[in-house]
Write a protein that holds these residues in place. Structure first.
Motif, PDB file in Angstrom:
ATOM      1  N   MET A   1       0.843  -1.193   0.000  1.00 24.51           N
ATOM      2  CA  MET A   1       0.000   0.000   0.000  1.00 24.51           C
ATOM      3  C   MET A   1       0.884   1.251   0.000  1.00 24.51           C
ATOM      4  O   MET A   1       1.813   1.356   0.792  1.00 24.51           O
ATOM      5  CB  MET A   1      -0.910   0.004   1.232  1.00 24.51           C
ATOM      6  CG  MET A   1      -1.867   1.180   1.318  1.00 24.51           C
ATOM      7  SD  MET A   1      -3.210   1.092   0.123  1.00 24.51           S
ATOM      8  CE  MET A   1      -4.143  -0.284   0.791  1.00 24.51           C
ATOM      9  N   ARG A   2       0.569   2.162  -0.887  1.00 20.69           N
ATOM     10  CA  ARG A   2       1.292   3.426  -0.931  1.00 20.69           C
ATOM     11  C   ARG A   2       0.668   4.390   0.073  1.00 20.69           C
ATOM     12  O   ARG A   2      -0.551   4.473   0.204  1.00 20.69           O
ATOM     13  CB  ARG A   2       1.210   4.014  -2.336  1.00 20.69           C
ATOM     14  CG  ARG A   2       1.941   5.344  -2.508  1.00 20.69           C
ATOM     15  CD  ARG A   2       1.418   6.102  -3.727  1.00 20.69           C
ATOM     16  NE  ARG A   2       1.659   5.413  -4.977  1.00 20.69           N
ATOM     17  CZ  ARG A   2       1.076   5.744  -6.115  1.00 20.69           C
ATOM     18  NH1 ARG A   2       0.177   6.737  -6.154  1.00 20.69           N
ATOM     19  NH2 ARG A   2       1.332   5.081  -7.228  1.00 20.69           N
ATOM     20  N   TYR A   3       1.513   5.151   0.781  1.00 18.66           N
ATOM     21  CA  TYR A   3       1.037   6.185   1.708  1.00 18.66           C
ATOM     22  C   TYR A   3       1.690   7.513   1.326  1.00 18.66           C
ATOM     23  O   TYR A   3       2.878   7.562   1.019  1.00 18.66           O
ATOM     24  CB  TYR A   3       1.396   5.832   3.158  1.00 18.66           C
ATOM     25  CG  TYR A   3       0.735   4.570   3.647  1.00 18.66           C
ATOM     26  CD1 TYR A   3      -0.498   4.609   4.292  1.00 18.66           C
ATOM     27  CD2 TYR A   3       1.344   3.336   3.440  1.00 18.66           C
ATOM     28  CE1 TYR A   3      -1.110   3.438   4.727  1.00 18.66           C
ATOM     29  CE2 TYR A   3       0.732   2.166   3.867  1.00 18.66           C
ATOM     30  CZ  TYR A   3      -0.495   2.227   4.506  1.00 18.66           C
ATOM     31  OH  TYR A   3      -1.103   1.055   4.931  1.00 18.66           O
ATOM     32  N   THR A   4       0.888   8.574   1.340  1.00 21.49           N
ATOM     33  CA  THR A   4       1.426   9.896   1.032  1.00 21.49           C
ATOM     34  C   THR A   4       0.909  10.910   2.038  1.00 21.49           C
ATOM     35  O   THR A   4      -0.155  10.725   2.653  1.00 21.49           O
ATOM     36  CB  THR A   4       1.029  10.352  -0.387  1.00 21.49           C
ATOM     37  OG1 THR A   4      -0.389  10.246  -0.538  1.00 21.49           O
ATOM     38  CG2 THR A   4       1.700   9.511  -1.447  1.00 21.49           C
ATOM     39  N   MET A   5       1.664  11.998   2.199  1.00 20.76           N
ATOM     40  CA  MET A   5       1.247  13.075   3.086  1.00 20.76           C
ATOM     41  C   MET A   5       0.026  13.767   2.481  1.00 20.76           C
ATOM     42  O   MET A   5       0.036  14.162   1.317  1.00 20.76           O
ATOM     43  CB  MET A   5       2.384  14.070   3.281  1.00 20.76           C
ATOM     44  CG  MET A   5       2.128  15.047   4.417  1.00 20.76           C
ATOM     45  SD  MET A   5       2.016  14.243   6.044  1.00 20.76           S
ATOM     46  CE  MET A   5       3.712  13.699   6.276  1.00 20.76           C
ATOM     47  N   PHE A   6      -1.016  13.890   3.274  1.00 17.43           N
ATOM     48  CA  PHE A   6      -2.303  14.389   2.802  1.00 17.43           C
ATOM     49  C   PHE A   6      -2.327  15.914   2.851  1.00 17.43           C
ATOM     50  O   PHE A   6      -2.815  16.528   3.801  1.00 17.43           O
ATOM     51  CB  PHE A   6      -3.404  13.796   3.680  1.00 17.43           C
ATOM     52  CG  PHE A   6      -4.803  13.938   3.138  1.00 17.43           C
ATOM     53  CD1 PHE A   6      -5.099  13.656   1.820  1.00 17.43           C
ATOM     54  CD2 PHE A   6      -5.841  14.338   3.969  1.00 17.43           C
ATOM     55  CE1 PHE A   6      -6.394  13.773   1.326  1.00 17.43           C
ATOM     56  CE2 PHE A   6      -7.141  14.455   3.500  1.00 17.43           C
ATOM     57  CZ  PHE A   6      -7.417  14.183   2.172  1.00 17.43           C
ATOM     58  N   GLY A   7      -1.783  16.521   1.794  1.00 14.60           N
ATOM     59  CA  GLY A   7      -1.729  17.985   1.746  1.00 14.60           C
ATOM     60  C   GLY A   7      -0.972  18.552   2.922  1.00 14.60           C
ATOM     61  O   GLY A   7       0.110  18.080   3.281  1.00 14.60           O
TER      62      GLY A   7
ATOM     63  N   THR B   1      -2.094  18.540   6.037  1.00 13.36           N
ATOM     64  CA  THR B   1      -2.708  18.045   7.272  1.00 13.36           C
ATOM     65  C   THR B   1      -1.727  17.423   8.251  1.00 13.36           C
ATOM     66  O   THR B   1      -2.011  17.336   9.441  1.00 13.36           O
ATOM     67  CB  THR B   1      -3.790  16.991   6.957  1.00 13.36           C
ATOM     68  OG1 THR B   1      -3.166  15.814   6.418  1.00 13.36           O
ATOM     69  CG2 THR B   1      -4.820  17.527   5.978  1.00 13.36           C
ATOM     70  N   GLY B   2      -0.598  16.945   7.746  1.00 17.93           N
ATOM     71  CA  GLY B   2       0.334  16.232   8.605  1.00 17.93           C
ATOM     72  C   GLY B   2       0.016  14.754   8.739  1.00 17.93           C
ATOM     73  O   GLY B   2       0.740  14.021   9.420  1.00 17.93           O
ATOM     74  N   PHE B   3      -1.060  14.278   8.102  1.00 20.39           N
ATOM     75  CA  PHE B   3      -1.444  12.870   8.134  1.00 20.39           C
ATOM     76  C   PHE B   3      -0.971  12.172   6.860  1.00 20.39           C
ATOM     77  O   PHE B   3      -1.056  12.731   5.763  1.00 20.39           O
ATOM     78  CB  PHE B   3      -2.966  12.716   8.233  1.00 20.39           C
ATOM     79  CG  PHE B   3      -3.525  12.973   9.602  1.00 20.39           C
ATOM     80  CD1 PHE B   3      -3.813  11.920  10.463  1.00 20.39           C
ATOM     81  CD2 PHE B   3      -3.763  14.266  10.037  1.00 20.39           C
ATOM     82  CE1 PHE B   3      -4.333  12.148  11.724  1.00 20.39           C
ATOM     83  CE2 PHE B   3      -4.278  14.510  11.294  1.00 20.39           C
ATOM     84  CZ  PHE B   3      -4.560  13.448  12.145  1.00 20.39           C
ATOM     85  N   ARG B   4      -0.515  10.940   7.005  1.00 17.80           N
ATOM     86  CA  ARG B   4      -0.196  10.097   5.857  1.00 17.80           C
ATOM     87  C   ARG B   4      -1.385   9.169   5.615  1.00 17.80           C
ATOM     88  O   ARG B   4      -1.837   8.480   6.532  1.00 17.80           O
ATOM     89  CB  ARG B   4       1.077   9.279   6.109  1.00 17.80           C
ATOM     90  CG  ARG B   4       2.330  10.153   6.192  1.00 17.80           C
ATOM     91  CD  ARG B   4       3.573   9.322   6.437  1.00 17.80           C
ATOM     92  NE  ARG B   4       3.890   8.461   5.312  1.00 17.80           N
ATOM     93  CZ  ARG B   4       4.528   8.850   4.212  1.00 17.80           C
ATOM     94  NH1 ARG B   4       4.896  10.119   4.073  1.00 17.80           N
ATOM     95  NH2 ARG B   4       4.793   8.003   3.253  1.00 17.80           N
ATOM     96  N   VAL B   5      -1.888   9.164   4.400  1.00 20.36           N
ATOM     97  CA  VAL B   5      -3.088   8.385   4.103  1.00 20.36           C
ATOM     98  C   VAL B   5      -2.795   7.325   3.041  1.00 20.36           C
ATOM     99  O   VAL B   5      -1.924   7.498   2.184  1.00 20.36           O
ATOM    100  CB  VAL B   5      -4.256   9.283   3.634  1.00 20.36           C
ATOM    101  CG1 VAL B   5      -4.686  10.217   4.758  1.00 20.36           C
ATOM    102  CG2 VAL B   5      -3.893  10.076   2.385  1.00 20.36           C
ATOM    103  N   SER B   6      -3.540   6.234   3.106  1.00 21.02           N
ATOM    104  CA  SER B   6      -3.377   5.128   2.167  1.00 21.02           C
ATOM    105  C   SER B   6      -3.918   5.517   0.799  1.00 21.02           C
ATOM    106  O   SER B   6      -4.884   6.270   0.675  1.00 21.02           O
ATOM    107  CB  SER B   6      -4.096   3.887   2.696  1.00 21.02           C
ATOM    108  OG  SER B   6      -5.459   4.173   3.002  1.00 21.02           O
ATOM    109  N   SER B   7      -3.313   4.970  -0.241  1.00 23.61           N
ATOM    110  CA  SER B   7      -3.726   5.288  -1.601  1.00 23.61           C
ATOM    111  C   SER B   7      -5.138   4.789  -1.891  1.00 23.61           C
ATOM    112  O   SER B   7      -5.828   5.342  -2.750  1.00 23.61           O
ATOM    113  CB  SER B   7      -2.752   4.686  -2.610  1.00 23.61           C
ATOM    114  OG  SER B   7      -2.620   3.288  -2.403  1.00 23.61           O
ATOM    115  N   LEU B   8      -5.571   3.751  -1.194  1.00 19.37           N
ATOM    116  CA  LEU B   8      -6.944   3.269  -1.315  1.00 19.37           C
ATOM    117  C   LEU B   8      -7.708   3.665  -0.068  1.00 19.37           C
ATOM    118  O   LEU B   8      -7.292   3.368   1.056  1.00 19.37           O
ATOM    119  CB  LEU B   8      -6.976   1.744  -1.477  1.00 19.37           C
ATOM    120  CG  LEU B   8      -8.361   1.093  -1.591  1.00 19.37           C
ATOM    121  CD1 LEU B   8      -9.109   1.598  -2.820  1.00 19.37           C
ATOM    122  CD2 LEU B   8      -8.234  -0.433  -1.625  1.00 19.37           C
TER     123      LEU B   8
END
Length: 343
Positions: free
Chosen positions: A1-7, A9-16
């Motif tokens: 699963m890819r995770y990226t910083m969500f704008g 927000t400081g949160f890393r979110v899953s690509s799905l």
């Protein structure tokens, strides 16, 4: 699963992301198993809305004990302060949480709706107040008009936007996504299967995965669907595949319908679904859900051409902001029922 910083927000979110809109349609234990399986396998973005029947209550019942493991996004479709405040408070109670990570102003497709929500006594003020109180972390916006959404984020009032991005609706790529990138805002794509019309599923999921979005919301109701969606994201996208997917999206999106729902039909043809499924129907055929849609729509579609007030100038086409040939495309769809192909 890819995770990226969500704008920002400081949160890393899953690509799905897990779209919970359809969970009210399955048994509670199935919903529980599906949600927990998703969390167990790395999905950490859960998307719902106050208007999705009892979806919020299902989330509260099934995974609130794991609250620290997921980023929780919900929505209010109310435009007024009092109504939005009431919905947000109810959402907190239903989902058994003290804080909503992302509260989105939902389904804003007209200038009138946007002005109402952003006014002095509008829903945005309720979201801001709940943010000041610590019950909302970030505020987002959802809609079906990428051209308008691009304008509406200009004042930096939002942290995120939820928009269509699929093989049959690639229009957010033109202006909206570049502007969101420039502002480093959260980018959430929705409806990769466009309500069950797009196949094959693997290509449908991989298309938004190939673009610069943080998470793609897919409506899932079973462990099998979670597995299928996750499998589509196992391999990264190479440049050749990306070019092929973009060419396919250009073809399948040639209908140019944004699903803005400005149009209405006096004989109750579901115009956006007919328009959006038109090219994918010709290229790949339809999934079972798509076939079921056309079975249910047979009466309205066949009666479209004979509706007297629309014969000279179709009412729907007068309402469409993109001036699309709606009646022509509905007429083409009617040929499904006598198995005759359009000339």
């Amino acid at each position: 699963m890819r995770y990226t910083m969500f704008g920002n927000t400081g949160f890393r979110v899953s690509s799905l992301g897990f779209g919970a809109m359809n969970l009210p349609g399955v048994p509670l234990e199935q919903a529980r198993e599906t949600l927990n399986y998703a969390l167990d396998h790395g999905i950490n973005y859960i998307d719902t809305a106050a208007g999705y029947r009892n979806s919020e209550e299902i989330i509260g019942e099934c995974i609130s004990h794991r609250r620290t493991e997921y980023f929780l996004a919900t929505k209010t479709a109310r435009r007024d302060y009092a109504g939005a405040m009431e919905e947000i408070e109810r959402s907190l109670t239903r989902m058994k949480t003290d804080v909503i990570d992302l509260l989105q102003i939902h389904y804003v497709n007209t200038v009138q709706d946007f002005k109402a929500a952003m006014g002095e006594n509008g829903a945005y003020q309720a979201a801001l107040e709940m943010k000041r109180m610590g019950h909302v972390r970030f505020i987002g916006l959802t809609g079906h008009r990428p051209d308008l959404l691009t304008k509406w984020i200009a004042k930096d009032q939002f942290d995120q936007v939820l928009f269509h991005l699929s093989l049959v609706q690639p229009f957010a790529l033109d202006e909206l996504i570049p502007e969101l990138i420039r502002r480093n805002m959260g980018r959430t794509a929705m409806k990769p299967l466009s309500g069950g019309f797009v196949q094959p599923v693997s290509k449908a999921i991989r298309y938004p995965y190939s673009q610069d979005v943080h998470t793609t919301i897919s409506g899932m109701v079973s462990i099998a669907e979670v597995k299928e969606n996750m499998a589509a994201m196992e391999a990264e996208i190479g440049e050749r595949e990306k070019i092929e997917l973009e060419a396919l999206a250009k073809e399948l999106g040639s209908h140019n319908c944004r699903r803005c729902n400005y149009c209405s039909c006096p004989v109750e043809v579901k115009i956006p679904d007919v328009m959006i499924s038109s090219q994918v129907r010709r290229t790949f055929g339809l999934l079972p859900k798509g076939n079921e849609f056309y079975e249910k729509q047979q009466g309205p579609i066949l009666s479209c051409a004979e509706h007297e007030p629309c014969k000279e100038k179709p009412l729907c086409e007068q309402q469409c902001p993109y001036h699309l040939p709606i009646q022509q495309m509905v007429t083409e769809a009617s040929l499904l029922y006598n198995k005759v192909s359009p000339a």
